[in-house]
Design a protein around this motif. Structure first.
Motif, PDB file in Angstrom:
ATOM      1  N   GLU A   1      42.805  44.190  39.451  1.00 52.17           N
ATOM      2  CA  GLU A   1      41.784  45.103  39.957  1.00 52.17           C
ATOM      3  C   GLU A   1      42.110  45.507  41.392  1.00 52.17           C
ATOM      4  OE1 GLU A   1      37.530  44.157  38.913  1.00 52.17           O
ATOM      5  OE2 GLU A   1      37.365  44.104  41.105  1.00 52.17           O
ATOM      6  N   GLY A   2      41.848  46.773  41.702  1.00 51.34           N
ATOM      7  CA  GLY A   2      42.023  47.236  43.078  1.00 51.34           C
ATOM      8  C   GLY A   2      42.116  48.741  43.153  1.00 51.34           C
ATOM      9  N   LYS A   3      42.144  49.257  44.355  1.00 53.45           N
ATOM     10  CA  LYS A   3      42.188  50.702  44.571  1.00 53.45           C
ATOM     11  C   LYS A   3      43.489  51.294  44.024  1.00 53.45           C
ATOM     12  CE  LYS A   3      40.725  52.279  48.632  1.00 53.45           C
ATOM     13  NZ  LYS A   3      40.792  52.617  50.086  1.00 53.45           N
TER      14      LYS A   3
ATOM     15  N   VAL B   1      37.202  37.767  34.523  1.00 56.08           N
ATOM     16  CA  VAL B   1      36.381  37.064  35.501  1.00 56.08           C
ATOM     17  C   VAL B   1      35.982  38.005  36.629  1.00 56.08           C
ATOM     18  CG1 VAL B   1      36.238  35.047  36.984  1.00 56.08           C
ATOM     19  CG2 VAL B   1      37.727  35.001  34.986  1.00 56.08           C
ATOM     20  N   ASP B   2      34.683  38.095  36.860  1.00 52.95           N
ATOM     21  CA  ASP B   2      34.164  38.909  37.960  1.00 52.95           C
ATOM     22  C   ASP B   2      33.928  38.006  39.157  1.00 52.95           C
ATOM     23  OD1 ASP B   2      33.541  41.598  38.457  1.00 52.95           O
ATOM     24  OD2 ASP B   2      32.360  41.670  36.601  1.00 52.95           O
ATOM     25  N   TYR B   3      34.608  38.260  40.234  1.00 51.07           N
ATOM     26  CA  TYR B   3      34.378  37.444  41.434  1.00 51.07           C
ATOM     27  C   TYR B   3      34.736  38.269  42.653  1.00 51.07           C
ATOM     28  CZ  TYR B   3      39.482  36.705  41.454  1.00 51.07           C
ATOM     29  OH  TYR B   3      40.839  36.897  41.463  1.00 51.07           O
ATOM     30  N   LYS B   4      34.227  37.837  43.802  1.00 48.92           N
ATOM     31  CA  LYS B   4      34.474  38.555  45.037  1.00 48.92           C
ATOM     32  C   LYS B   4      35.620  37.865  45.758  1.00 48.92           C
ATOM     33  CE  LYS B   4      31.705  39.964  48.971  1.00 48.92           C
ATOM     34  NZ  LYS B   4      32.307  41.268  49.278  1.00 48.92           N
ATOM     35  N   SER B   5      36.640  38.615  46.108  1.00 52.45           N
ATOM     36  CA  SER B   5      37.733  38.037  46.873  1.00 52.45           C
ATOM     37  C   SER B   5      37.309  37.916  48.324  1.00 52.45           C
ATOM     38  CB  SER B   5      38.969  38.922  46.775  1.00 52.45           C
ATOM     39  OG  SER B   5      39.905  38.528  47.754  1.00 52.45           O
ATOM     40  N   THR B   6      37.515  36.735  48.914  1.00 54.41           N
ATOM     41  CA  THR B   6      37.165  36.548  50.330  1.00 54.41           C
ATOM     42  C   THR B   6      38.135  37.309  51.230  1.00 54.41           C
ATOM     43  OG1 THR B   6      38.490  34.539  50.404  1.00 54.41           O
ATOM     44  CG2 THR B   6      36.137  34.280  49.948  1.00 54.41           C
ATOM     45  N   LEU B   7      39.227  37.804  50.654  1.00 52.61           N
ATOM     46  CA  LEU B   7      40.220  38.538  51.443  1.00 52.61           C
ATOM     47  C   LEU B   7      39.947  40.035  51.490  1.00 52.61           C
ATOM     48  CD1 LEU B   7      43.485  36.814  50.220  1.00 52.61           C
ATOM     49  CD2 LEU B   7      42.259  36.426  52.356  1.00 52.61           C
ATOM     50  N   ALA B   8      38.948  40.490  50.735  1.00 51.97           N
ATOM     51  CA  ALA B   8      38.750  41.939  50.580  1.00 51.97           C
ATOM     52  C   ALA B   8      38.730  42.682  51.913  1.00 51.97           C
ATOM     53  CB  ALA B   8      37.475  42.206  49.783  1.00 51.97           C
ATOM     54  N   SER B   9      38.052  42.135  52.908  1.00 49.80           N
ATOM     55  CA  SER B   9      37.933  42.861  54.178  1.00 49.80           C
ATOM     56  C   SER B   9      39.233  42.838  54.983  1.00 49.80           C
ATOM     57  CB  SER B   9      36.779  42.303  55.011  1.00 49.80           C
ATOM     58  OG  SER B   9      37.082  40.993  55.405  1.00 49.80           O
TER      59      SER B   9
END
Ligand code: DAT
Ligand code: MG
Length: 151
Positions: free
Chosen positions: A78-80, A139-147
């Motif tokens: 997943e990603g832009k 799996v749906d989860y938030k990456s802590t690295l996103a920012s």
């Protein structure tokens, strides 16, 4: 959007040759998020759906035997812009035309041993993800690295 998803599969040769860690490394280091992963063997009926556009091609039977010759590492990222970027990271279908620095350009020679699959459009990505994965396997989860990856 950064929710876009693609289906990337390390083919039997890529698994046997130990190229799969390199694939996981490249997509992860680029900043894409792994949301699904499993080692599996593909049966013929799955592959006929996966490669439905190629059924009439003269190489279809050898493609089927190649893709059923061993385990496949099926992944979803997943990603832009991940569909188009993923295709660029794979390189051209024929590894002899794949630029150095791409996965095929670095690890493959023959078209029938081109080590990896990647969806070619957002629409086909959706189709392939639903073909290879059950919804509960993603799996749906938030990456802590996103920012650190997205502005
Ligand atoms: P890609 O895998 O780059 O999306 P594709 O969808 O056109 O390419 O074809 C699927 C696979 O079939 C490809 O990875 C290798 C095989 N293939 C395609 N064209 C071929 C050809 N002309 N001769 C032999 N194998 C071919
Ligand atoms: Mg294709």
């Amino acid at each position: 959007s950064s929710q876009e998803r693609t289906f990337i599969a390390v083919k039997p040769d890529g698994v046997q040759r130990g190229i799969f860690p390199e694939v996981l490394k490249r997509f992860t280091q680029r900043g894409f998020k792994l949301v699904g992963i499993k080692l599996c063997t593909a049966n013929e009926s799955l592959l006929r759906k996966h490669y439905v556009d190629l059924q009439e091609k003269p190489f279809f039977n050898s493609l089927l035997s190649y893709m059923t010759s061993g385990p496949i590492l099926a992944t979803v990222w997943e990603g832009k812009d991940v569909v188009k970027q993923g295709r660029a990271m794979l390189g051209a279908t024929n590894p002899l035309n794949s630029a150095p620095g791409t996965i095929r350009g670095d690890f493959a020679i023959d078209m029938g041993r081109n080590v990896i699959h990647g969806s070619d459009s957002v629409e086909n990505a959706k189709k392939e993800i639903s073909l290879w994965f059950k919804p509960e396997e993603l799996v749906d989860y938030k990456s802590t690295l996103a920012s650190w990856i997205y502005e």
